[in-house]
Design an enzyme around this catalytic site. Structure first.
Site, mmCIF file in Angstrom:
data_model
loop_
_atom_site.group_PDB
_atom_site.id
_atom_site.type_symbol
_atom_site.label_atom_id
_atom_site.label_comp_id
_atom_site.label_asym_id
_atom_site.label_seq_id
_atom_site.Cartn_x
_atom_site.Cartn_y
_atom_site.Cartn_z
ATOM 1 N N LEU A 67 16.015 -2.084 -38.650
ATOM 2 C CA LEU A 67 14.748 -2.105 -39.365
ATOM 3 C C LEU A 67 13.572 -2.625 -38.561
ATOM 4 O O LEU A 67 12.477 -2.112 -38.682
ATOM 5 C CB LEU A 67 14.890 -2.899 -40.660
ATOM 6 C CG LEU A 67 15.599 -2.135 -41.786
ATOM 7 C CD1 LEU A 67 15.755 -3.028 -43.001
ATOM 8 C CD2 LEU A 67 14.849 -0.869 -42.162
ATOM 9 N N ASP A 299 20.841 6.432 -36.139
ATOM 10 C CA ASP A 299 20.887 5.345 -35.152
ATOM 11 C C ASP A 299 19.465 4.869 -34.828
ATOM 12 O O ASP A 299 19.115 4.605 -33.674
ATOM 13 C CB ASP A 299 21.625 5.780 -33.888
ATOM 14 C CG ASP A 299 21.909 4.603 -32.954
ATOM 15 O OD1 ASP A 299 21.925 3.457 -33.441
ATOM 16 O OD2 ASP A 299 22.095 4.822 -31.750
#
Lengths: 417, 319
Positions: A67, A299
């Site tokens: 994140l 990813d």
């Protein structure tokens, strides 16, 4: 979250979970899929959405999203049609304390964008020294445990699997033997040899995969292998599944399309961990995705410019991926002549099943996490067009097909373009 | 793929690697070097080709020898030469490579001669110059990681041409630690581009890169086989840190298996020449009797190196 009754009209509806692909209307009410085709009795739409020429499918489920900044990245997620995502524990600090996990879950719930499913650290600080408090982390919201990209010795791995199996927790591993990988930065093959880059041999993946499979079958833990990169790696998983083992795996969307050749002249945007491998590996990964052996993941790894404007070996690995997951899946479907429902399964119902979450399906009664996209609308990948703070991608300057027009999470419109 | 070393007219604007350069560019450099050889024999060892230009030797990794030869070459072209030992200054204070480069551009550098421990660092600088629109600033790679040492490759080619005239029928053996050698990669690329009949890579498996045969070489693990009927033997330096580690048991065993002794050299053609990029480890990769013997051309390599570096700097600065 605003929970209006929505009537999405004239769309091509694709639900990979059921194999549905036809022109039907979708009705959303009370945050859930209310009906398909005909409205439920007494349904009064608050808003009608004309989706002529568009595709409506379940919101994408991403198995691995780093994140960084929570708000911009969750914004990037929904603008890419991703409505559920699993975060690996290698954030700063790592997800090894229940309090950190609770805070992440609360923060993401407050934002009301994509749903966040934290993966807890398998070991304290991901240091590979002692087990993390898995039970406490699970209570705080973790849906599995992982060592991320950090090494762990085989004895502790065995113990971690035993402990996780005790409670029925899933263990996710990115298989890479730390000794064989050494300080490698690229696939140990023709390109690395030519460019004088230190190689990561395929055996780093196969040795660790074989180890993980053996220990998982001994302990009975639910094992998921993340981001396989090699033909030999997926072959081991195929073999294990054939022998009846319950194991799942995924492949990053970049490894599905790129190979060591894409490093070109030291393009640090093509630095990945695990590295991009040979073209023959890439072809084998495509075959594994096509047969349903592996799911796909973004990813997503935002890296700022300072982390990439360095000599190849010193640059940070990874690429931004949330907003490319859908277009690159569509590109793969087109190149491999796959039915869209089949290709989209790899980023919707398949990863949802791996995570064990109620998502990735348009079944009546399921949460209305929906992605509405234009499959043909072109757009150019650029620092400006990407919402993620990570502008790092080998696809900078490329034109993609497939633009998200609307994203629903729990029936609420969280993105509209 | 866009070739970062050539400008829109296909002319050499940076020298980053031998790989990807056409044969005629390599020949142009060698021919130009020939014309500079006599400059070094004059009383006044200077030509005005780079008068008023500033050449920055930016060495992120120590190398007195290479830096000195570049400095001499630039001075013989009448350039102003500024030596920066960056290992001790900026990077120690946390400045990034491109910050350093931007600062030097602001000091009106016309050319960077770059040595860096990371493969690809000169490419990064060249790419940065393109992005900031400074096509008038040139980069010459003086050795990057394990990747390339193109001026060494070119001076090796100059030496071979000097003694053997033509590349077409030559059998060349590159012997030793090819895995860690930027010289080996540049030599192999140059030899295959110039059309050498056979290029051999000789060494134990631990010192040969994966898939090295894809670079157009034939692999030999036995030194005797590898040297048989060779015209040119290029010995590579074995770095101290490789000698007693996981790659080799000991320097003594290495010398026994891969050291170039007179007996071994006798397997090559009688007129074979022996080259070494220096500095040599006598008694490790090469016996003193060979290093100081009649077939060694190791010191002429150094002399030719100055003319070759003059040629490279002169050509890129003119494009």
């Amino acid at each position: 979250m605003n929970r209006q009754n929505l009537h999405i009209q004239n769309a091509r509806l694709i639900d990979p979970a059921s194999g549905l692909d036809s022109r039907l209307d979708l009705f959303v009410g009370d945050g859930r899929i209310a009906a398909i085709g005909q409205p439920p009795a007494g349904f009064a739409a608050d808003r009608r959405i004309d989706a002529a020429g568009l595709i409506v499918c379940p919101g994408l489920v991403d198995l691995s999203t780093r994140l960084g900044g929570i708000e911009p990245e969750l914004g990037a997620a929904v603008s890419g049609g991703v409505t559920s995502l699993a975060c690996p524990p290698d954030s700063k600090p790592p997800l090894d304390e229940p309090g950190l996990v609770e805070r992440l879950v609360r923060r993401s719930e407050t934002l009301g964008l994509a749903r966040v499913y934290p993966i807890g650290a398998l070991t304290h600080g991901l240091a590979g020294q002692r087990l993390a408090e898995m039970n406490g982390l699970a209570r705080a919201g973790c849906i599995g445990f992982s060592q991320a990209n950090q090494p762990i010795d085989t004895q502790l791995l065995l113990r971690a699997m035993q402990y996780a199996a005790t409670f029925g927790y899933a263990v996710r591993l990115r298989p890479q033997d730390q000794f064989l990988a050494g300080d490698g930065v690229a696939h140990d093959g023709e390109v690395a040899s030519r460019l004088g880059l230190t190689g990561v041999p395929v055996s780093a993946e196969t040795v660790a995969t074989a180890t993980a499979l053996l220990l998982a079958s001994e302990t009975g833990v639910r094992l998921h292998l993340s981001r396989l990169s090699s033909a030999a790696g997926v072959a081991l998983v195929r073999e294990a599944k054939r022998s009846g083992m319950q194991v799942t795996c995924d492949i990053s969307i970049h490894h599905l399309h790129l190979s060591e050749i894409d490093i070109g002249y030291f393009d640090s945007n093509a630095r990945f961990d695990p590295p991009l491998r040979a073209a023959s590996d890439r072809d084998a990964l495509r075959a594994a995705a096509q047969e349903g052996l592996a799911a796909l993941c973004s990813d997503h790894t935002p890296v700022d410019a300072d982390g990439k404007q360095l000599p190849f070996a010193e640059a940070l690995p990874g690429a931004t991926g949330l907003e490319l997951l859908l277009p690159l899946t569509l590109l793969w479907a087109e190149q491999a002549s796959l039915p869209l429902a089949e290709a989209l399964a790899r980023v919707t119902c398949d990863p949802a099943a791996i995570l064990g979450i109620d998502a990735g399906s348009l079944a009546i009664g399921s949460p209305a996490d929906v992605c509405v996209f234009d499959p043909t609308e072109p757009w150019r990948v650029s620092a400006e067009s990407l919402r993620s703070q990570g502008k790092n991608t080998p696809y900078l300057g490329y034109e993609m097909s497939g633009r998200v027009r609307m994203t629903l999470v729990g029936g609420g419109i969280v993105f509209e373009a | 793929m866009h070739n970062p070393q050539l400008n829109a007219h296909g002319e050499l604007t940076h020298l980053l690697s031998i790989e990807g350069l056409p044969r005629d560019v390599l020949m142009q450099i060698l021919d130009t070097a020939s014309s500079f050889i006599e400059v070094s024999d004059r009383d006044v060892k200077k030509v005005p080709l780079l008068r008023g230009k500033s050449v920055f030797n930016v060495f992120f990794e120590n190398s007195t020898r290479t830096r000195t030869t570049f400095e001499i070459a630039a001075k013989r072209l009448s350039a102003d030469v500024i030596n920066l030992d960056v290992t001790r200054s900026s990077t120690a204070k946390g400045e990034t490579l491109l910050d350093t480069v931007d600062n030097l551009i602001a000091m009106h550098a016309d050319m960077f001669v770059v040595r860096h421990a990371a493969s690809g660092a000169p490419h990064l600088i060249a790419d940065h110059l393109r992005r900031v629109g400074r096509n008038d600033v040139h980069v010459v790679n003086a050795g990057d990681g394990r990747h390339a040492h193109p001026t060494q490759g070119l001076l090796d080619m100059y030496t071979i041409r000097h003694y053997k005239q033509d590349f077409a029928n030559l059998v060349v053996a590159v012997v030793g630690d090819i895995l860690h050698s930027r010289v080996a990669r540049s030599d192999i690329n140059a030899l295959t581009t110039l059309g050498a009949a056979e290029v051999r890579a000789v060494g134990p498996q631990t010192l040969l890169p994966t898939a090295i045969e894809r670079m157009g070489v034939r692999v030999y693990h036995d030194l005797r086989e590898g040297l048989r009927d060779c015209d040119v033997v290029i010995m590579l330096r074995l770095q101290n840190e490789r000698m007693n580690g996981a790659l080799l048991p000991s320097a003594r065993e290495y010398f026994r298996c891969y050291g170039l002794t007179p007996a071994m050299l006798a397997l090559a053609r009688p007129d074979a020449i022996v080259m070494h990029p220096g500095p040599m480890n006598r008694g490790v990769e090469i016996d003193s009797d060979v290093a100081d013997g009649p077939q060694a051309v190791i010191l002429p390599q150094v002399t030719f190196g100055i003319a070759v570096r003059m040629a490279v700097m002169g050509i890129v600065a003119g494009n």
